[in-house]
Write a protein that holds these residues in place. Structure first.
Motif, mmCIF file in Angstrom:
data_model
loop_
_atom_site.group_PDB
_atom_site.id
_atom_site.type_symbol
_atom_site.label_atom_id
_atom_site.label_comp_id
_atom_site.label_asym_id
_atom_site.label_seq_id
_atom_site.Cartn_x
_atom_site.Cartn_y
_atom_site.Cartn_z
ATOM 1 N N GLY A 164 -6.794 2.965 -2.799
ATOM 2 C CA GLY A 164 -5.833 2.219 -3.581
ATOM 3 C C GLY A 164 -5.987 2.634 -5.024
ATOM 4 O O GLY A 164 -7.055 2.454 -5.616
ATOM 5 N N VAL A 165 -4.934 3.224 -5.594
ATOM 6 C CA VAL A 165 -5.000 3.822 -6.927
ATOM 7 C C VAL A 165 -4.400 2.867 -7.956
ATOM 8 O O VAL A 165 -3.413 2.166 -7.684
ATOM 9 C CB VAL A 165 -4.277 5.185 -6.947
ATOM 10 C CG1 VAL A 165 -4.104 5.713 -8.371
ATOM 11 C CG2 VAL A 165 -5.050 6.185 -6.098
ATOM 12 N N ALA A 176 0.698 -0.114 -12.700
ATOM 13 C CA ALA A 176 1.178 -0.131 -11.309
ATOM 14 C C ALA A 176 0.002 0.017 -10.359
ATOM 15 O O ALA A 176 -1.077 0.508 -10.740
ATOM 16 C CB ALA A 176 2.184 1.002 -11.085
ATOM 17 N N PHE A 177 0.234 -0.420 -9.126
ATOM 18 C CA PHE A 177 -0.707 -0.186 -8.030
ATOM 19 C C PHE A 177 -0.068 0.789 -7.049
ATOM 20 O O PHE A 177 1.120 0.687 -6.730
ATOM 21 C CB PHE A 177 -1.033 -1.492 -7.298
ATOM 22 C CG PHE A 177 -1.774 -2.494 -8.140
ATOM 23 C CD1 PHE A 177 -3.098 -2.292 -8.484
ATOM 24 C CD2 PHE A 177 -1.139 -3.641 -8.584
ATOM 25 C CE1 PHE A 177 -3.784 -3.216 -9.265
ATOM 26 C CE2 PHE A 177 -1.805 -4.576 -9.351
ATOM 27 C CZ PHE A 177 -3.128 -4.356 -9.699
ATOM 28 N N GLU A 178 -0.882 1.739 -6.558
ATOM 29 C CA GLU A 178 -0.391 2.750 -5.617
ATOM 30 C C GLU A 178 -1.334 2.778 -4.411
ATOM 31 O O GLU A 178 -2.512 3.090 -4.556
ATOM 32 C CB GLU A 178 -0.347 4.125 -6.291
ATOM 33 C CG GLU A 178 0.506 4.156 -7.552
ATOM 34 C CD GLU A 178 0.327 5.440 -8.375
ATOM 35 O OE1 GLU A 178 1.057 5.614 -9.364
ATOM 36 O OE2 GLU A 178 -0.549 6.251 -8.014
ATOM 37 N N PRO A 181 -1.506 6.918 -2.289
ATOM 38 C CA PRO A 181 -0.293 7.678 -2.638
ATOM 39 C C PRO A 181 -0.419 9.165 -2.346
ATOM 40 O O PRO A 181 -1.505 9.739 -2.396
ATOM 41 C CB PRO A 181 -0.178 7.429 -4.147
ATOM 42 C CG PRO A 181 -1.607 7.274 -4.596
ATOM 43 C CD PRO A 181 -2.309 6.551 -3.463
ATOM 44 N N ASP A 182 0.706 9.793 -2.064
ATOM 45 C CA ASP A 182 0.728 11.245 -1.897
ATOM 46 C C ASP A 182 0.506 11.949 -3.234
ATOM 47 O O ASP A 182 -0.076 13.040 -3.285
ATOM 48 C CB ASP A 182 2.069 11.684 -1.307
ATOM 49 C CG ASP A 182 2.241 11.224 0.133
ATOM 50 O OD1 ASP A 182 1.213 11.058 0.818
ATOM 51 O OD2 ASP A 182 3.399 11.009 0.549
ATOM 52 N N HIS A 183 0.987 11.315 -4.312
ATOM 53 C CA HIS A 183 0.844 11.911 -5.646
ATOM 54 C C HIS A 183 0.269 10.849 -6.585
ATOM 55 O O HIS A 183 1.013 10.162 -7.305
ATOM 56 C CB HIS A 183 2.203 12.411 -6.148
ATOM 57 C CG HIS A 183 2.864 13.396 -5.221
ATOM 58 N ND1 HIS A 183 2.422 14.697 -5.095
ATOM 59 C CD2 HIS A 183 3.908 13.254 -4.356
ATOM 60 C CE1 HIS A 183 3.171 15.321 -4.198
ATOM 61 N NE2 HIS A 183 4.076 14.476 -3.735
ATOM 62 N N PRO A 184 -1.060 10.719 -6.615
ATOM 63 C CA PRO A 184 -1.693 9.677 -7.425
ATOM 64 C C PRO A 184 -1.427 9.887 -8.924
ATOM 65 O O PRO A 184 -1.401 11.021 -9.410
ATOM 66 C CB PRO A 184 -3.186 9.825 -7.108
ATOM 67 C CG PRO A 184 -3.253 10.669 -5.861
ATOM 68 C CD PRO A 184 -2.048 11.526 -5.884
ATOM 69 N N THR A 185 -1.266 8.789 -9.641
ATOM 70 C CA THR A 185 -1.122 8.854 -11.091
ATOM 71 C C THR A 185 -2.467 9.166 -11.723
ATOM 72 O O THR A 185 -3.453 8.457 -11.473
ATOM 73 C CB THR A 185 -0.594 7.522 -11.648
ATOM 74 O OG1 THR A 185 0.697 7.257 -11.081
ATOM 75 C CG2 THR A 185 -0.484 7.572 -13.168
ATOM 76 N N PRO A 186 -2.554 10.213 -12.546
ATOM 77 C CA PRO A 186 -3.848 10.564 -13.155
ATOM 78 C C PRO A 186 -4.286 9.526 -14.191
ATOM 79 O O PRO A 186 -3.481 8.771 -14.735
ATOM 80 C CB PRO A 186 -3.571 11.916 -13.826
ATOM 81 C CG PRO A 186 -2.270 12.388 -13.278
ATOM 82 C CD PRO A 186 -1.503 11.169 -12.909
ATOM 83 N N ALA A 196 -9.567 4.697 -8.796
ATOM 84 C CA ALA A 196 -9.547 4.062 -7.473
ATOM 85 C C ALA A 196 -10.101 2.652 -7.605
ATOM 86 O O ALA A 196 -11.132 2.430 -8.237
ATOM 87 C CB ALA A 196 -10.385 4.859 -6.481
ATOM 88 N N SER A 197 -9.411 1.696 -7.007
ATOM 89 C CA SER A 197 -9.894 0.315 -7.054
ATOM 90 C C SER A 197 -11.179 0.185 -6.260
ATOM 91 O O SER A 197 -11.282 0.653 -5.122
ATOM 92 C CB SER A 197 -8.845 -0.637 -6.482
ATOM 93 O OG SER A 197 -9.377 -1.948 -6.375
#
Length: 420
Positions: A164-165, A176-178, A181-186, A196-197
């Protein structure tokens, strides 16, 4: 922090299905780790070392081993009423059901928050191996005037797809929470990594209580899926960078940002390798930030002979002549007989490995007897017919008869071992 009233809830109800067969008869937090600990000891030690000592341990699945461990090992102070670790099973105060999720577990115990009237509530998981000074996370929370702060672990972008990113700005405020994700926010400060949470939260108590009541009305049960995304629309949520946490006593050769989720047998096995060596990645010896556990009263290890390299021996183990032990951990009251060869193994409490046995990359759970001359860990196809073998080739022998103790050599069945 000294003016704040903080209580902690530790989420210790996990089944640990991917740790089977180690979790066949126990919950994941009560699985033994290293030469003398259980997994739950790490989060409890972090809280106590951080001077947070009002701790509720929320249990659910196969909880008896965990309850017994806490009863024996975690009596903080019988005199000071606000210093305790107390086990709390599902109270079913909001309906006839067990904990339905992380948020529901706290909702079922919301009366404890109202009783203590804290300023802050810490909600932490019980499944990880790490050291953390939680006071620094609390200070970050206060400096940012946050309503909720989430501990975040920097991970390489290529690995972040399994987490969970958290997408946050340069000040740490969450945007935001992801979820995987296929394309994680850096991360804003490092484009090669993402947050990462860690599943560890600090809440303002009033915000948490209100959010839980709203979640209950909406039929929502989970922090990550429901409560936190809803709060993000109306409140100040921040990500605390775990890499900035400074724990006293960490040595230069250690991984300062060490955090391991023991979610699989292979991860569990690899974490044991991390505590071995002259300069271990995670050194268990740290008097400035100790990991507490049971006050076991048995004697020291007895080594009658053999060859031992890069291994840990717990109290009351017995090593006989001709044994060869390499890169292994031998827990309390285990007996290694003559001419046994152990390589990359974890031998748990009260187990006996009989004469001439050869084991490689094997985890032997408690109360077991490995037969004389047996060979395990050399032929995966053969091993799978008898035991569980992980994707990484680790063979796991499930727990034996709980009334068997390796050093009960009188054979009466009544001597047993020392209490933990």
């Amino acid at each position: 922090m000294h003016n704040d009233r903080i209580i902690a809830f530790v989420m210790a109800g996990g089944q640990g299905a991917r740790l089977q067969p180690l979790t066949t008869g126990r919950s994941k937090p009560s699985v033994p780790f290293g030469a003398r600990y259980r997994i739950v000891d790490f989060v409890l030690s972090n809280l106590v070392n951080s001077q947070i000592s009002t701790i509720y341990l929320l249990v659910q699945y196969k909880s008896q081993a965990l309850i017994e461990h806490v009863r024996k090992a975690w009596t903080i102070s019988p005199l000071l009423q606000s210093q305790f670790v107390t086990v709390v099973p599902p109270q079913m105060m909001t309906g006839e059901h067990w904990f339905q999720g992380t948020a529901d577990a706290i909702t079922q115990n919301i009366n404890l928050i109202e009783e203590h009237r804290p300023n802050l509530v810490a909600v932490f998981g019980a499944d990880h191996i790490y050291r953390m000074d939680i006071r620094q996370m609390v200070e970050f929370h206060q400096q940012r005037k946050a309503d909720v702060t989430i501990a975040a672990l920097p991970v390489p972008l290529r690995d972040a797809q399994g987490f969970g990113v958290i997408a946050a700005d340069s000040d740490g405020r969450i945007q935001a929470f992801e979820e995987k994700p296929d394309h994680p926010t850096p991360m804003p400060t490092d484009p090669s990594q993402a947050f990462a949470s860690m599943g560890n939260y600090i809440f303002n108590a009033d915000v948490l209580v209100k959010a839980l009541k709203e979640a209950q009305e909406a039929g929502e049960t989970d922090f990550g899926q429901h409560v936190l995304p809803r709060l993000l629309r109306t409140h100040r949520l921040f990500a605390y960078d775990f890499a900035t946490n400074e724990v006293p006593g960490i040595l230069p050769y250690e991984n300062r940002v060490y955090w391991r989720d023991l979610g699989t047998i292979d991860a569990y096995f690899e974490a044991h390798q991390d505590v071995l060596g002259h300069e271990p990645v995670f050194d268990m010896f740290n008097p400035d930030w100790p990991i507490f556990s049971s006050s076991y009263q048995g004697p020291v290890a007895r080594i009658l002979g053999g060859e031992i390299r890069n291994s840990l021996l717990a109290a009351a183990t017995m090593i006989h002549e001709g044994a060869k032990i390499t890169n292994s951990i031998i827990r309390r009251e285990a007996v290694i007989e003559e001419d046994v060869v152990l390589e990359d193994c974890v031998i748990m409490d009260y187990a006996r490995v009989c004469r001439g046995a050869r084991l490689r990359k094997v985890i032997v759970d408690r109360h077991n007897i490995i037969a004389a001359g047996d060979e395990i860990g050399f032929d995966p196809l053969k091993d799978r017919q008898r035991f569980h073998v992980s994707e990484g080739g680790v063979t796991v022998i499930p727990m034996g008869r709980v009334n068997y103790f390796a050093r009960d050599n009188r054979g009466t069945g009544g001597r047993g071992g020392y209490s933990e």
